[in-house]
Design a protein around this motif. Sequence first.
Motif, PDB file in Angstrom:
ATOM      1  N   GLY A  65       0.814  -1.197   0.000  1.00 22.54           N
ATOM      2  CA  GLY A  65       0.000   0.000   0.000  1.00 22.54           C
ATOM      3  C   GLY A  65       0.855   1.258   0.000  1.00 22.54           C
ATOM      4  N   ASP A  66       0.213   2.367  -0.259  1.00 25.46           N
ATOM      5  CA  ASP A  66       0.891   3.672  -0.235  1.00 25.46           C
ATOM      6  C   ASP A  66       0.825   4.204   1.199  1.00 25.46           C
ATOM      7  OD1 ASP A  66       2.105   6.038  -0.851  1.00 25.46           O
ATOM      8  OD2 ASP A  66       0.368   6.901  -1.883  1.00 25.46           O
ATOM      9  N   ASP A  67       1.592   3.569   2.075  1.00 29.21           N
ATOM     10  CA  ASP A  67       1.545   3.915   3.493  1.00 29.21           C
ATOM     11  C   ASP A  67       2.910   3.670   4.125  1.00 29.21           C
ATOM     12  OD1 ASP A  67       1.652   1.086   3.742  1.00 29.21           O
ATOM     13  OD2 ASP A  67      -0.508   0.928   4.017  1.00 29.21           O
ATOM     14  N   GLU A  68       3.027   3.964   5.396  1.00 26.83           N
ATOM     15  CA  GLU A  68       4.316   3.830   6.072  1.00 26.83           C
ATOM     16  C   GLU A  68       4.800   2.394   6.088  1.00 26.83           C
ATOM     17  OE1 GLU A  68       6.423   6.147   7.090  1.00 26.83           O
ATOM     18  OE2 GLU A  68       5.043   7.566   6.172  1.00 26.83           O
ATOM     19  N   ASP A  85      11.600  -3.415  -8.581  1.00 25.81           N
ATOM     20  CA  ASP A  85      10.867  -2.770  -9.667  1.00 25.81           C
ATOM     21  C   ASP A  85       9.572  -3.496 -10.007  1.00 25.81           C
ATOM     22  OD1 ASP A  85      12.932  -4.715 -10.678  1.00 25.81           O
ATOM     23  OD2 ASP A  85      11.856  -4.389 -12.554  1.00 25.81           O
ATOM     24  N   ALA A  86       9.431  -4.754  -9.591  1.00 18.10           N
ATOM     25  CA  ALA A  86       8.202  -5.514  -9.842  1.00 18.10           C
ATOM     26  C   ALA A  86       7.248  -5.481  -8.655  1.00 18.10           C
ATOM     27  CB  ALA A  86       8.542  -6.967 -10.191  1.00 18.10           C
ATOM     28  N   VAL A  87       7.536  -4.648  -7.653  1.00 12.62           N
ATOM     29  CA  VAL A  87       6.613  -4.450  -6.527  1.00 12.62           C
ATOM     30  C   VAL A  87       5.739  -3.242  -6.854  1.00 12.62           C
ATOM     31  CG1 VAL A  87       6.362  -3.948  -4.080  1.00 12.62           C
ATOM     32  CG2 VAL A  87       8.233  -5.418  -4.865  1.00 12.62           C
ATOM     33  N   ARG A  88       4.437  -3.471  -6.952  1.00 11.50           N
ATOM     34  CA  ARG A  88       3.499  -2.399  -7.284  1.00 11.50           C
ATOM     35  C   ARG A  88       2.949  -1.767  -6.009  1.00 11.50           C
ATOM     36  NH1 ARG A  88      -1.989  -2.701  -8.123  1.00 11.50           N
ATOM     37  NH2 ARG A  88      -1.895  -4.983  -8.333  1.00 11.50           N
ATOM     38  N   VAL A  89       2.794  -0.440  -6.043  1.00  9.10           N
ATOM     39  CA  VAL A  89       2.192   0.290  -4.925  1.00  9.10           C
ATOM     40  C   VAL A  89       0.735   0.556  -5.259  1.00  9.10           C
ATOM     41  CG1 VAL A  89       2.251   2.377  -3.522  1.00  9.10           C
ATOM     42  CG2 VAL A  89       4.398   1.332  -4.311  1.00  9.10           C
ATOM     43  N   ASP A  90      -0.162   0.043  -4.415  1.00 10.66           N
ATOM     44  CA  ASP A  90      -1.601   0.188  -4.618  1.00 10.66           C
ATOM     45  C   ASP A  90      -2.165   1.114  -3.536  1.00 10.66           C
ATOM     46  OD1 ASP A  90      -4.336  -0.022  -4.847  1.00 10.66           O
ATOM     47  OD2 ASP A  90      -4.385  -2.208  -4.917  1.00 10.66           O
TER      48      ASP A  90
END
Length: 294
Positions: A65-68, A85-90
């Motif tokens: 997630g887009d969090d701490e 680079d293959a870890v997506r931020v959702d």
Amino acid sequence: MTPHPVLVVGDLNVDLVVRGDVVPRFGQAEQLLDAAELVLGGSAAIVACGLARLGVPTRLAAVVGDDEFGRAALAALAAAGVETDAVRVDPSAPTGISVILSGGGDRAILTLPGTIPALTTQDVQRALERDPAWVHVASPFLMPALTAALPPLLADRHVSLDTNWDPAEEWIAVVPLLEQVDVLLPNRAELKALGGVADLAALGVHVVVKDGAAGGWSLAPDGTRSQAPGLRVVVVDTTGAGDSFDAGYLAAIAHGVEDEAARLRWATVAGSLSTRGAGGTAEQATLHELRAHL
């Protein structure tokens, strides 16, 4: 030889590991702990870190997630040498978290999946474009939609699988994936459960079993059995020891080790050394350290 690269696919989260008086007593009873650490978690993430520390070029396909918690997880992976680079931020869901109640040789795990199930076939397809020599899949039961779609993506590739425990205790969902697997890495309980839904010998799967303090053993499709002991160490926390075992075994393959007993020894040494610290990655072995114990 130069080790071949590995793509790890699966769960990435943070772990809150608590030790001491960890058996909950309800009724608002307050209990005092011996220790608590917030560390990198997720079977796939721990395997990826273990591989990287053992000198294997490693990428991780996962979602945070887009969090701490997500930022902390990405920083920990990068510090271990894992390509992210293959870890997506959702931004639509929180990073997963597991609360691990660690008591001696056993533990209980409470998990909020968060972004773990958000990993998609498109994420994996993009990660596969670099044509990794080996793909390791971890925690498929936490990613049911992806698990159902994975078998055709992995056709004609070298694949290893650590199912971890099925929270639903049904185990059926992973059977089609087993048909693509070269190496299965269960513990004893998981092996028993999987044997109830699939004929592993008929599928031609090489089974490598984590056996706790006894070390590990393997059974090849032709019936050949091998075994290796663990190390005697002062155990602080067993969280992630099985994942470090996986990393040791897969690193041996990546480095060109062909003898099965030697591969198992890499696995048992890596798993044993990881128990010296809290969490799954703090005390993972380096390649130099592992070789010193072989």
